[in-house]
Design an enzyme around this catalytic site. Structure first.
Site, PDB file in Angstrom:
ATOM      1  N   ALA A  12      19.900 -36.219 -26.229  1.00  0.00           N
ATOM      2  CA  ALA A  12      19.023 -36.441 -25.061  1.00  0.00           C
ATOM      3  C   ALA A  12      19.117 -37.633 -24.569  1.00  0.00           C
ATOM      4  O   ALA A  12      18.210 -38.503 -23.864  1.00  0.00           O
ATOM      5  CB  ALA A  12      17.573 -35.920 -25.382  1.00  0.00           C
ATOM      6  N   ARG A  18      23.733 -38.759 -11.787  1.00  0.00           N
ATOM      7  CA  ARG A  18      23.937 -38.151 -10.760  1.00  0.00           C
ATOM      8  C   ARG A  18      22.589 -37.190 -10.250  1.00  0.00           C
ATOM      9  O   ARG A  18      22.905 -36.636  -9.469  1.00  0.00           O
ATOM     10  CB  ARG A  18      25.253 -37.133 -11.120  1.00  0.00           C
ATOM     11  CG  ARG A  18      26.392 -38.014 -11.287  1.00  0.00           C
ATOM     12  CD  ARG A  18      27.462 -36.894 -11.832  1.00  0.00           C
ATOM     13  NE  ARG A  18      27.958 -35.789 -10.993  1.00  0.00           N
ATOM     14  CZ  ARG A  18      28.272 -34.602 -11.478  1.00  0.00           C
ATOM     15  NH1 ARG A  18      28.750 -34.634 -12.829  1.00  0.00           N
ATOM     16  NH2 ARG A  18      28.630 -33.975 -10.662  1.00  0.00           N
ATOM     17  N   GLN A  78      20.119 -44.042 -29.896  1.00  0.00           N
ATOM     18  CA  GLN A  78      21.451 -44.263 -29.883  1.00  0.00           C
ATOM     19  C   GLN A  78      21.712 -45.473 -29.016  1.00  0.00           C
ATOM     20  O   GLN A  78      21.379 -45.305 -27.550  1.00  0.00           O
ATOM     21  CB  GLN A  78      22.219 -43.142 -29.353  1.00  0.00           C
ATOM     22  CG  GLN A  78      24.065 -43.380 -29.351  1.00  0.00           C
ATOM     23  CD  GLN A  78      24.542 -42.294 -28.441  1.00  0.00           C
ATOM     24  OE1 GLN A  78      24.262 -41.690 -27.454  1.00  0.00           O
ATOM     25  NE2 GLN A  78      26.101 -42.464 -28.521  1.00  0.00           N
ATOM     26  N   ASP A 108      20.173 -31.001 -22.258  1.00  0.00           N
ATOM     27  CA  ASP A 108      20.362 -30.735 -20.812  1.00  0.00           C
ATOM     28  C   ASP A 108      20.842 -29.312 -20.320  1.00  0.00           C
ATOM     29  O   ASP A 108      21.311 -28.918 -19.529  1.00  0.00           O
ATOM     30  CB  ASP A 108      21.135 -31.682 -19.939  1.00  0.00           C
ATOM     31  CG  ASP A 108      22.385 -31.463 -20.320  1.00  0.00           C
ATOM     32  OD1 ASP A 108      23.023 -30.776 -21.268  1.00  0.00           O
ATOM     33  OD2 ASP A 108      23.396 -32.155 -19.508  1.00  0.00           O
ATOM     34  N   ALA A 366     -18.405 -19.125   3.938  1.00  0.00           N
ATOM     35  CA  ALA A 366     -17.118 -19.589   4.753  1.00  0.00           C
ATOM     36  C   ALA A 366     -17.390 -21.055   5.255  1.00  0.00           C
ATOM     37  O   ALA A 366     -18.451 -21.645   5.636  1.00  0.00           O
ATOM     38  CB  ALA A 366     -16.926 -18.990   6.098  1.00  0.00           C
TER      39      ALA A 366
HETATM   40  C1  UD1 Z   1      31.227 -32.185 -23.962  1.00  0.00           C
HETATM   41  C2  UD1 Z   1      32.127 -31.689 -24.926  1.00  0.00           C
HETATM   42  C3  UD1 Z   1      33.097 -30.684 -24.218  1.00  0.00           C
HETATM   43  C4  UD1 Z   1      32.132 -29.542 -23.825  1.00  0.00           C
HETATM   44  C5  UD1 Z   1      31.260 -29.974 -22.934  1.00  0.00           C
HETATM   45  C6  UD1 Z   1      30.077 -28.616 -22.523  1.00  0.00           C
HETATM   46  C7  UD1 Z   1      32.782 -33.400 -26.321  1.00  0.00           C
HETATM   47  C8  UD1 Z   1      33.582 -34.459 -26.502  1.00  0.00           C
HETATM   48  N1  UD1 Z   1      33.006 -32.813 -25.120  1.00  0.00           N
HETATM   49  O1  UD1 Z   1      31.981 -32.751 -22.808  1.00  0.00           O
HETATM   50  O2  UD1 Z   1      34.002 -30.204 -25.152  1.00  0.00           O
HETATM   51  O3  UD1 Z   1      33.101 -28.537 -23.120  1.00  0.00           O
HETATM   52  O4  UD1 Z   1      30.359 -30.863 -23.487  1.00  0.00           O
HETATM   53  O5  UD1 Z   1      29.396 -29.009 -21.742  1.00  0.00           O
HETATM   54  O6  UD1 Z   1      31.562 -33.294 -26.993  1.00  0.00           O
HETATM   55  N2  UD1 Z   1      25.618 -37.732 -25.094  1.00  0.00           N
HETATM   56  C9  UD1 Z   1      24.922 -38.573 -25.767  1.00  0.00           C
HETATM   57  N3  UD1 Z   1      25.570 -39.818 -26.142  1.00  0.00           N
HETATM   58  C10 UD1 Z   1      26.825 -40.199 -25.906  1.00  0.00           C
HETATM   59  C11 UD1 Z   1      27.616 -39.025 -25.198  1.00  0.00           C
HETATM   60  C12 UD1 Z   1      26.929 -37.934 -24.650  1.00  0.00           C
HETATM   61  O7  UD1 Z   1      23.700 -38.426 -26.266  1.00  0.00           O
HETATM   62  O8  UD1 Z   1      27.257 -41.317 -26.225  1.00  0.00           O
HETATM   63  C13 UD1 Z   1      24.993 -36.582 -24.577  1.00  0.00           C
HETATM   64  C14 UD1 Z   1      25.058 -36.450 -23.293  1.00  0.00           C
HETATM   65  O9  UD1 Z   1      23.575 -36.996 -22.775  1.00  0.00           O
HETATM   66  C15 UD1 Z   1      24.967 -34.811 -23.072  1.00  0.00           C
HETATM   67  C16 UD1 Z   1      26.024 -34.564 -24.091  1.00  0.00           C
HETATM   68  O10 UD1 Z   1      25.947 -35.595 -25.153  1.00  0.00           O
HETATM   69  O11 UD1 Z   1      23.850 -34.396 -23.069  1.00  0.00           O
HETATM   70  C17 UD1 Z   1      27.445 -34.203 -23.681  1.00  0.00           C
HETATM   71  O12 UD1 Z   1      27.799 -35.425 -23.340  1.00  0.00           O
HETATM   72  P1  UD1 Z   1      28.820 -35.290 -21.927  1.00  0.00           P
HETATM   73  O13 UD1 Z   1      29.446 -36.773 -21.787  1.00  0.00           O
HETATM   74  O14 UD1 Z   1      28.293 -34.747 -20.911  1.00  0.00           O
HETATM   75  O15 UD1 Z   1      30.074 -34.519 -22.482  1.00  0.00           O
HETATM   76  P2  UD1 Z   1      31.171 -33.781 -21.695  1.00  0.00           P
HETATM   77  O16 UD1 Z   1      32.262 -34.616 -21.350  1.00  0.00           O
HETATM   78  O17 UD1 Z   1      30.344 -32.796 -20.483  1.00  0.00           O
END
Ligand code: UD1
Ligand code: CA
Length: 454
Positions: A12, A18, A78, A108, A366
């Protein structure tokens, strides 16, 4: 019994830029609950035994929401956003405790169903070390592609790193992954940032598992389960999809929704038997409706209880703490807040009752209101059984109206009224015979002479 301890790691730490909002992304609500709460509910319903929530630095409100929904949730931060695998390893201490299974899910994806998570756990039980949740989006752009060979998953390729042939694959990574506890940490710690984005990709776990001679599989689900929210448009789409589910569940349970597509529910809305909801009604969180209730059009209910046989609306407004007994009538343009309306009481038109009790069988006229707020503090009003509050009365709190008392129309009541007493608190009517005709004649004359009149 076999140990089925299962750790869920909910990511999370999303920045949510966006959404163009001050509010962290996972705290946006649909159907009366935050996105994070929906995910935590699903995780809990899937029988997970421990939950870790990974948040970004300074995301205190996200931690608070996680604790509110699931008090036993453990929070990990993180510190830097360096990829999904890096985020999972923020909860390394929880993984190192050695749960039998580890589920990774994004904070999400609010429409995730518990049974889908249960299916993933079952696949681990069948001997896979890594289970990936796949789906076939109408438009696969942006998703990682699942590369399969002979029924096993050999790799997940992120779009940026995929070849043209791999991009043509329709089966995509939904983001949820499950790991067998005994190899999870060994796999996760081997993930490096060797890709176009230079991030630590959780998806690399599949290829790494293969090099360790471990089995990886994909199971397929429908798009809703993994629908991620990045924009307000996607938030609205998820809301619509969830409302469809909730309306269907209400209809299946026997609620009469005259125009289901116009009724908005919360995940915790509860209905008894033979309830009718007319078109255009909104149920905020925390509403319970008992048997034989009719909610008429354009009513808005929030944190309210509606007793058996009660009628609300049209245009009823029940705010948090409104507790209606049996066979109560709440009519148009009536607002009730933090008040008990006892059995058989009627508040039929244009009224406000807040911080009060209205006794059984009373009639609240009323335009009458309870003046519960003096600009600084709120005060309580207590109205006994069988009382009659005349139209346009103003009951200035704190005040007590006894059982069977009668408050005359237009009264401003500032002192307690004993049981069975009549209170009249308004100026007396004065009648001046023939005065209207004289007044009119005088005004007509002054208009002719150009004077200003009386
Ligand atoms: C990710 C997957 C992709 C998949 C897609 C589905 C990876 C590398 N890719 O891509 O294969 O098809 O989700 O929606 O996993 N987050 C963190 N810390 C970070 C990075 C991300 O907490 O350092 C969390 C984000 O908040 C999010 C989730 O991890 O909830 C996914 O990260 P996001 O960067 O959206 O991955 P996608 O590029 O969508
Ligand atoms: Ca995403």
């Amino acid at each position: 019994m076999a140990d089925r301890s299962c750790l869920a790691i909910v990511l999370a730490a999303g920045e949510g830029t966006r959404m163009h909002s001050q509010r962290p992304k996972v705290l946006h609500p649909i159907a009366g609950r935050s996105l994070l709460a929906h995910v935590l509910d699903a995780v809990h319903a899937a029988g997970v035994t421990e939950t870790a929530v990974v948040i970004g630095p300074g995301a205190e409100p996200v931690a608070e929401e996680a604790k509110r929904v699931l008090p036993q949730a453990e929070i990990f931060v993180q510190a830097e956003r360096r990829g999904t695998a890096h985020a999972v390893l923020a909860a390394r201490d929880a993984i190192a405790r050695g749960p039998r299974e580890v589920l990774v899910i994004f904070g999400d994806t609010p429409l995730m169903r518990p049974q889908t998570l249960t299916r993933m756990r079952a696949a681990l039980g069948d001997g896979a070390a890594v289970v990936v949740l796949g789906f076939r989006p109408r438009d696969p752009t942006g998703y990682g592609r699942l590369v399969l060979e002979g029924g096993e998953l050999v790799a997940i390729r992120e779009e940026l790193d995929a070849s043209a042939a791999e991009r043509a694959i329709g089966l995509c990574n939904g983001g949820v992954m499950a790991f067998a506890g005994n190899s999870a940490l060994a796999i996760l710690t081997q993930i490096g940032g060797n890709n176009r984005k230079g991030e630590f990709y959780l998806t690399d776990a599949v290829a790494i598992a293969r090099t360790m001679k471990l089995k990886a599989v994909a199971i397929e689900t429908e798009e809703d389960d993994v629908r991620g929210i990045n924009t307000k448009a996607q938030l609205a789409e998820a809301e619509a999809a969830l409302q469809q589910r909730l309306r269907k569940a209400a209809l299946d349970a026997g609620v009469t929704l005259v125009a289901p597509e116009t009724v908005f529910l919360s995940v915790d809305t509860e209905f008894g038997r033979d309830v009718t909801v007319e078109p255009y009604v909104v149920f905020g969180p925390g509403v319970t409706v008992e048997d034989n209730v009719v909610i008429r059009s354009f009513s808005h209910l929030d944190g309210a209880h509606v007793g058996k046989g009660t009628l609300v609306g049209p245009y009823g407004r029940l705010r948090p703490g409104a507790r209606l007994g049996e066979n109560v009538h709440i009519g148009n343009f009536v607002e009730i807040k933090e008040a008990v309306i006892e059995a058989g009481a009627k508040v039929n038109h244009l009224a406000y009752i807040g911080d009060a009790r209205l006794g059984a069988g009373s009639n609240f006229g009323a335009g009458a209101i309870v003046c519960n707020y003096d600009g600084v503090a709120k005060h309580r009003t207590d109205i006994g059984k069988g009382a009659f509050i005349g139209s346009n009365a103003a009951l200035v709190s704190p005040v007590t109206i006894g059982d069977g008392a009668y408050v005359a129309t237009g009264s401003v009541v500032t002192h307690d009224v004993p049981a069975d007493a009549l209170a009249i608190a308004r100026s007396r009517q004065v009648v001046k015979e023939n005065r209207a005709a004289r007044l009119r004649a005088m005004k007509a004359t002054s208009k002719k002479t150009g004077g200003t009149g009386e």
